[in-house]
Design a protein around this motif. Structure first.
Motif, mmCIF file in Angstrom:
data_model
loop_
_atom_site.group_PDB
_atom_site.id
_atom_site.type_symbol
_atom_site.label_atom_id
_atom_site.label_comp_id
_atom_site.label_asym_id
_atom_site.label_seq_id
_atom_site.Cartn_x
_atom_site.Cartn_y
_atom_site.Cartn_z
ATOM 1 N N ASP A 142 -69.069 7.499 -47.806
ATOM 2 C CA ASP A 142 -69.686 7.732 -46.494
ATOM 3 C C ASP A 142 -68.831 8.609 -45.581
ATOM 4 N N TYR A 143 -67.497 8.532 -45.759
ATOM 5 C CA TYR A 143 -66.590 9.269 -44.873
ATOM 6 C C TYR A 143 -65.562 10.062 -45.689
ATOM 7 N N GLN B 159 -60.709 5.546 -38.646
ATOM 8 C CA GLN B 159 -60.837 4.249 -37.994
ATOM 9 C C GLN B 159 -61.447 3.202 -38.934
ATOM 10 N N LYS B 160 -62.417 3.628 -39.748
ATOM 11 C CA LYS B 160 -63.036 2.716 -40.707
ATOM 12 C C LYS B 160 -62.020 2.276 -41.767
ATOM 13 N N GLU B 161 -61.214 3.222 -42.236
ATOM 14 C CA GLU B 161 -60.201 2.888 -43.237
ATOM 15 C C GLU B 161 -59.158 1.938 -42.653
ATOM 16 N N LEU B 162 -58.743 2.209 -41.431
ATOM 17 C CA LEU B 162 -57.754 1.357 -40.769
ATOM 18 C C LEU B 162 -58.289 -0.059 -40.618
ATOM 19 N N THR C 100 -60.853 10.637 -36.227
ATOM 20 C CA THR C 100 -62.081 10.642 -37.017
ATOM 21 C C THR C 100 -62.613 9.226 -37.223
ATOM 22 N N VAL C 101 -63.922 9.131 -37.413
ATOM 23 C CA VAL C 101 -64.551 7.834 -37.683
ATOM 24 C C VAL C 101 -64.038 7.281 -39.006
#
Length: 410
Positions: free
Chosen positions: A318-319, A285-288, A281-282
């Motif tokens: 946002d996610y 990846q954003k959290e990582l 999921t996007v």
């Protein structure tokens, strides 16, 4: 007209009706009778926000705080450990002093919030304080230090934090520090467990009466602690690795050693520790990316740190995650109980640090865990142990060891 009496049917019906206490009613009664404690939340960072008022009930919003005093009361939560969390940086004198100042700022914010709202909550530093405040109808706010990084290599800092009211120390966080190896350091093991300094920290914590928290530490660090500690230890916010294969969770071998030690694992409800995440999921990846950037950052100004926290909250908006359920989390309790018994499991949500489930989104919904336990035929006594009895037993043993040690030295 001939009267017909249905006595034979009526009496059993009355008995059935009287015995049919609803799940909600039974859960409420059991939950409110128990001393309930959550051993890990990261709420103090919200206390640094001048616009956040912990004395009022906030609606649930992604990115907002999941804990305040009214929602604690609504969720039937008597006690809570506010974590003074500092992230891991390069182990320079300057970074350690900066982390020390941040930990102190967070601890001071806890005292300030309780002093301002003394009719609702107070800082607790002992087992007795928790039970007393429950009787007074107040929330008991305990303090934990998450990450021993601010201690550096100064053993005197352990006692200083005890004097400031800290009652557990999570030995490390996501990276190795001067005390021990972490379960998630990107460079792997540095000491193969506790460092030489860490071998001084553990008995010092025992002697003072500080609970040792093994969440986040590596497997080898864990076994070193178990071997060295004279008191039971806790994992303040961890789950079972056999149910969710995450290095932050405890393996069956570790759980058995924890039980032998007399300790307790406090089930965490952070999604990645409850169920394996969808790494495609996007949002993941954003959290990582955000976590990596934070870990790799050097010294940050207050403005830079505030900006990073704002990004974290915005990312949650946002996610939004498709989170696991209470039933998924209680699967961990089932596994732990089946493996090592009812006396070694509790609850540490990690609210405001990523914790939260679909049907336990904030602290006001804690009773949903009790309902799930009832559905699985846990008794009132067993639920009481899970919600606080087991942890408070460990806390008391840690207190008693330190008291006896002090008496022996006098």
């Amino acid at each position: 007209m001939k009267k017909v009496y249905l006595t034979g049917l009526f009496i059993p019906l009355i008995v059935v009706l009287l015995s049919c206490e609803s799940l909600d009613q039974k859960a409420t009664k059991i939950h409110n009778h128990a001393f309930t404690i959550d051993t890990h939340v990261d709420t103090p960072y919200h206390l640094l926000d001048k616009d956040f008022d912990i004395s009022i009930s906030h609606p649930f919003v992604n990115g907002g705080s999941l804990v305040d005093f009214p929602r604690m009361k609504a969720g039937g939560l008597d006690g809570i450990f506010f974590a003074a969390f500092t992230s891991q940086k390069e182990r320079t004198d300057e970074n350690i002093i900066t982390a020390r100042c941040k930990a102190d700022e967070l601890i001071d914010s806890i005292y300030a919030a309780c002093q301002k709202n003394s009719n609702l909550a107070d800082v607790a530093i002992s087992v007795e304080d928790g039970y007393r405040l429950e009787k007074e109808g107040k929330r008991a706010i305990y303090i934990g230090l998450e990450n021993g990084f601010p201690i550096g290599k100064d053993i005197a800092e352990v006692e200083r934090y005890f004097t400031k009211g800290v009652r557990y120390i999570t030995l490390c966080h996501t990276s190795n520090n001067d005390i021990c190896d972490s379960s998630t350091d990107k460079n792997g093991a540095e000491f193969n467990g506790l460092s030489a300094f860490g071998e001084q920290v553990v008995p010092k914590m025992n002697d003072l009466g500080i609970i040792i928290d093994v969440s986040h530490i590596s497997d080898s660090s864990f076994f070193d602690v178990i071997k060295l500690s004279k008191t039971p230890v806790i994992a303040s916010h961890s789950c079972a690795r056999a149910v969710c294969d995450n290095p932050r969770n405890l393996s069956d071998k570790m759980l058995k050693a924890l039980a032998k030690n007399g300790g307790v694992i406090q089930m965490c409800i952070l999604d990645d520790y409850v169920k394996a995440p969808d790494t495609a999921t996007v949002g993941y990846q954003k959290e990582l990316e955000l976590r990596t950037r934070y870990r790799n950052a050097g010294k940050m100004s207050k403005e830079e740190e505030d900006k990073l926290w704002d990004e974290w909250r915005q990312m949650q908006i946002d996610y939004p995650k498709d989170k696991p359920t209470v039933a998924d989390a209680v699967d961990h309790i089932d596994h732990i109980v089946n493996l090592i018994g009812i006396d070694h499991v509790g609850i540490g949500t990690d609210f405001d640090g990523g914790g939260g489930l679909k049907d336990c989104a904030d602290v006001s919904q804690m009773m949903n865990i009790t309902k799930e336990l009832l559905k699985r035929n846990y008794s009132e006594e067993e639920i009481g142990k899970i919600w606080g009895g087991n942890f408070m037993r460990v806390f008391k043993e840690v207190e008693e060891y330190a008291k006896n040690k002090k008496m022996a030295l006098n």
